[in-house]
Design a protein around this motif. Structure first.
Motif, mmCIF file in Angstrom:
data_model
loop_
_atom_site.group_PDB
_atom_site.id
_atom_site.type_symbol
_atom_site.label_atom_id
_atom_site.label_comp_id
_atom_site.label_asym_id
_atom_site.label_seq_id
_atom_site.Cartn_x
_atom_site.Cartn_y
_atom_site.Cartn_z
ATOM 1 N N THR A 202 0.824 -1.202 0.000
ATOM 2 C CA THR A 202 0.000 0.000 0.000
ATOM 3 C C THR A 202 0.861 1.255 0.000
ATOM 4 O O THR A 202 2.036 1.229 0.349
ATOM 5 N N LEU A 203 0.223 2.348 -0.397
ATOM 6 C CA LEU A 203 0.856 3.654 -0.429
ATOM 7 C C LEU A 203 0.024 4.583 0.441
ATOM 8 O O LEU A 203 -1.193 4.662 0.289
ATOM 9 N N THR A 204 0.665 5.279 1.373
ATOM 10 C CA THR A 204 -0.044 6.216 2.244
ATOM 11 C C THR A 204 -0.076 7.593 1.597
ATOM 12 O O THR A 204 0.967 8.137 1.227
ATOM 13 N N VAL A 205 -1.267 8.124 1.450
ATOM 14 C CA VAL A 205 -1.462 9.453 0.859
ATOM 15 C C VAL A 205 -1.892 10.404 1.969
ATOM 16 O O VAL A 205 -2.816 10.101 2.724
ATOM 17 N N GLU A 206 -1.238 11.546 2.078
ATOM 18 C CA GLU A 206 -1.602 12.558 3.073
ATOM 19 C C GLU A 206 -1.994 13.840 2.365
ATOM 20 O O GLU A 206 -1.299 14.303 1.461
ATOM 21 N N ARG A 207 -3.129 14.393 2.770
ATOM 22 C CA ARG A 207 -3.591 15.682 2.282
ATOM 23 C C ARG A 207 -3.966 16.516 3.492
ATOM 24 O O ARG A 207 -3.869 16.062 4.629
ATOM 25 N N GLY A 208 -4.399 17.734 3.280
ATOM 26 C CA GLY A 208 -4.738 18.606 4.378
ATOM 27 C C GLY A 208 -5.786 18.015 5.291
ATOM 28 O O GLY A 208 -6.959 17.965 4.942
ATOM 29 N N GLY A 209 -5.371 17.542 6.455
ATOM 30 C CA GLY A 209 -6.310 17.077 7.458
ATOM 31 C C GLY A 209 -6.597 15.592 7.480
ATOM 32 O O GLY A 209 -7.304 15.124 8.375
ATOM 33 N N PHE A 210 -6.054 14.805 6.555
ATOM 34 C CA PHE A 210 -6.330 13.366 6.586
ATOM 35 C C PHE A 210 -5.229 12.595 5.882
ATOM 36 O O PHE A 210 -4.413 13.151 5.143
ATOM 37 N N ARG A 211 -5.237 11.284 6.121
ATOM 38 C CA ARG A 211 -4.398 10.367 5.357
ATOM 39 C C ARG A 211 -5.204 9.105 5.080
ATOM 40 O O ARG A 211 -6.134 8.763 5.806
ATOM 41 N N ILE A 212 -4.829 8.409 4.023
ATOM 42 C CA ILE A 212 -5.520 7.188 3.623
ATOM 43 C C ILE A 212 -4.539 6.318 2.854
ATOM 44 O O ILE A 212 -3.592 6.833 2.227
ATOM 45 N N LYS A 213 -4.717 5.003 2.923
ATOM 46 C CA LYS A 213 -3.835 4.087 2.221
ATOM 47 C C LYS A 213 -4.562 3.492 1.016
ATOM 48 O O LYS A 213 -5.720 3.082 1.123
ATOM 49 N N VAL A 214 -3.870 3.438 -0.114
ATOM 50 C CA VAL A 214 -4.407 2.830 -1.333
ATOM 51 C C VAL A 214 -3.387 1.822 -1.843
ATOM 52 O O VAL A 214 -2.202 1.884 -1.487
ATOM 53 N N PRO A 215 -3.817 0.862 -2.668
ATOM 54 C CA PRO A 215 -2.844 -0.081 -3.241
ATOM 55 C C PRO A 215 -1.723 0.652 -3.977
ATOM 56 O O PRO A 215 -1.949 1.675 -4.615
ATOM 57 N N GLU A 216 -0.517 0.133 -3.877
ATOM 58 C CA GLU A 216 0.663 0.792 -4.438
ATOM 59 C C GLU A 216 0.564 0.972 -5.953
ATOM 60 O O GLU A 216 1.167 1.889 -6.522
ATOM 61 N N THR A 217 -0.196 0.101 -6.616
ATOM 62 C CA THR A 217 -0.297 0.174 -8.079
ATOM 63 C C THR A 217 -1.279 1.246 -8.543
ATOM 64 O O THR A 217 -1.362 1.521 -9.748
ATOM 65 N N TRP A 218 -2.035 1.833 -7.626
ATOM 66 C CA TRP A 218 -2.977 2.881 -8.020
ATOM 67 C C TRP A 218 -2.224 4.173 -8.328
ATOM 68 O O TRP A 218 -1.113 4.394 -7.858
ATOM 69 N N TRP A 219 -2.838 5.042 -9.130
ATOM 70 C CA TRP A 219 -2.236 6.331 -9.448
ATOM 71 C C TRP A 219 -3.222 7.445 -9.095
ATOM 72 O O TRP A 219 -4.431 7.233 -8.990
ATOM 73 N N GLU A 220 -2.664 8.640 -8.890
ATOM 74 C CA GLU A 220 -3.499 9.766 -8.470
ATOM 75 C C GLU A 220 -3.931 10.611 -9.663
ATOM 76 O O GLU A 220 -3.105 10.984 -10.500
ATOM 77 N N PHE A 221 -5.231 10.900 -9.723
ATOM 78 C CA PHE A 221 -5.745 11.893 -10.658
ATOM 79 C C PHE A 221 -5.737 13.219 -9.897
ATOM 80 O O PHE A 221 -6.543 13.442 -8.999
ATOM 81 N N ASP A 222 -4.787 14.076 -10.239
ATOM 82 C CA ASP A 222 -4.541 15.293 -9.468
ATOM 83 C C ASP A 222 -5.664 16.313 -9.673
ATOM 84 O O ASP A 222 -5.935 16.724 -10.801
ATOM 85 N N VAL A 223 -6.306 16.728 -8.566
ATOM 86 C CA VAL A 223 -7.384 17.727 -8.649
ATOM 87 C C VAL A 223 -6.966 19.054 -8.012
ATOM 88 O O VAL A 223 -7.741 20.014 -8.030
ATOM 89 N N ARG A 224 -5.743 19.145 -7.484
ATOM 90 C CA ARG A 224 -5.313 20.357 -6.786
ATOM 91 C C ARG A 224 -5.014 21.479 -7.779
ATOM 92 O O ARG A 224 -4.295 21.279 -8.759
ATOM 93 N N PRO A 225 -5.566 22.678 -7.558
ATOM 94 C CA PRO A 225 -5.426 23.784 -8.519
ATOM 95 C C PRO A 225 -3.984 24.127 -8.853
ATOM 96 O O PRO A 225 -3.674 24.481 -10.005
ATOM 97 N N GLU A 226 -3.090 24.023 -7.870
ATOM 98 C CA GLU A 226 -1.712 24.446 -8.095
ATOM 99 C C GLU A 226 -0.914 23.485 -8.961
ATOM 100 O O GLU A 226 0.162 23.833 -9.465
ATOM 101 N N SER A 227 -1.397 22.271 -9.168
ATOM 102 C CA SER A 227 -0.590 21.285 -9.891
ATOM 103 C C SER A 227 -1.361 20.485 -10.934
ATOM 104 O O SER A 227 -0.751 19.786 -11.742
ATOM 105 N N ARG A 228 -2.695 20.573 -10.946
ATOM 106 C CA ARG A 228 -3.466 19.648 -11.778
ATOM 107 C C ARG A 228 -3.243 19.838 -13.278
ATOM 108 O O ARG A 228 -3.175 18.854 -14.030
ATOM 109 N N ASP A 229 -3.110 21.093 -13.762
ATOM 110 C CA ASP A 229 -2.978 21.305 -15.203
ATOM 111 C C ASP A 229 -1.699 20.676 -15.742
ATOM 112 O O ASP A 229 -1.715 19.964 -16.763
#
Length: 211
Positions: free
Chosen positions: A3-30
């Protein structure tokens, strides 16, 4: 499964290591979306003519997700030897609401569960939804729906829907009246519904609030 631990403002969650992130953050998504599309076009040159369409669509989808409260979106696309890849996603959003008097809606799990509609399948192949409360280890009780649901396509003039495996867990945010962290898992691979319910439950069970 690793698993891969993902941390964002105020929380963390674990997802399978093979998953990838669809970036929705305004500063980096484009930039992230352009890199993702460029990599896909590099692998599949015949998609070059659609590059701009893909970028525009994905950037709009990311902006809409952020506006609706999404803070993280993890995705999977695995090919297990068949012609069609097995796909799914988990989104974490911070949401809340107010009543007609402007007062925050209750984020008590039992109250939320009582306000969520159960849907019974009248015949085989119909959509359905069950409502429960669950206990998230280290967090506490949360309201949950899971089922096979028809989801409206955002912004579609014909009001079309997509049928999907869907699990939504409403976790009260400590110290924020009316706010919940909504962990939503979905997949259009209906034949694997039970497996996806197990996956979404396992991922949601790793959710933790952070300081």
């Amino acid at each position: 499964m690793e698993t891969l631990t993902v941390e964002r403002g105020g929380f963390r969650i674990k997802v399978p290591e093979t998953w990838w992130e669809f970036d929705v953050r305004p500063e980096s998504r484009d930039d992230s979306i352009r890199r993702m599309v460029n990599e896909r076009v590099r692998q599949r040159p015949e998609l070059e003519q659609y590059r701009g369409t893909y970028v525009d669509f994905l950037q709009k989808a990311a902006a809409d997700a952020w506006k609706s409260g999404a803070l993280y979106c993890g995705c999977m696309a695995e090919n297990f030897g068949g012609d069609t890849p097995v796909t799914g996603s988990v989104t974490v959003s911070l949401v809340g609401g107010r009543n007609e008097r402007g007062e925050p809606l209750s984020n008590d799990p039992s109250v939320i569960a009582s306000q969520l509609a159960v849907k019974e399948a009248k015949r085989e192949g119909d959509s359905w939804r069950k409502v429960t409360t669950v206990d998230i280890p280290g967090v506490g009780p949360a309201a949950r729906t899971h089922g096979i649901e028809d989801i409206e396509v955002p912004g579609d003039a014909l009001n079309r829907t997509i049928r999907a495996v869907l699990m939504q867990t409403y976790i009260p945010v400590p110290g924020q009246e009316g706010k919940v962290a909504l962990v939503a898992g979905s997949s259009q691979v209906l034949d694997l519904a039970d497996s996806f319910f197990d996956i979404f439950d396992a991922i949601t069970s790793t959710f933790r609030f952070t300081d």
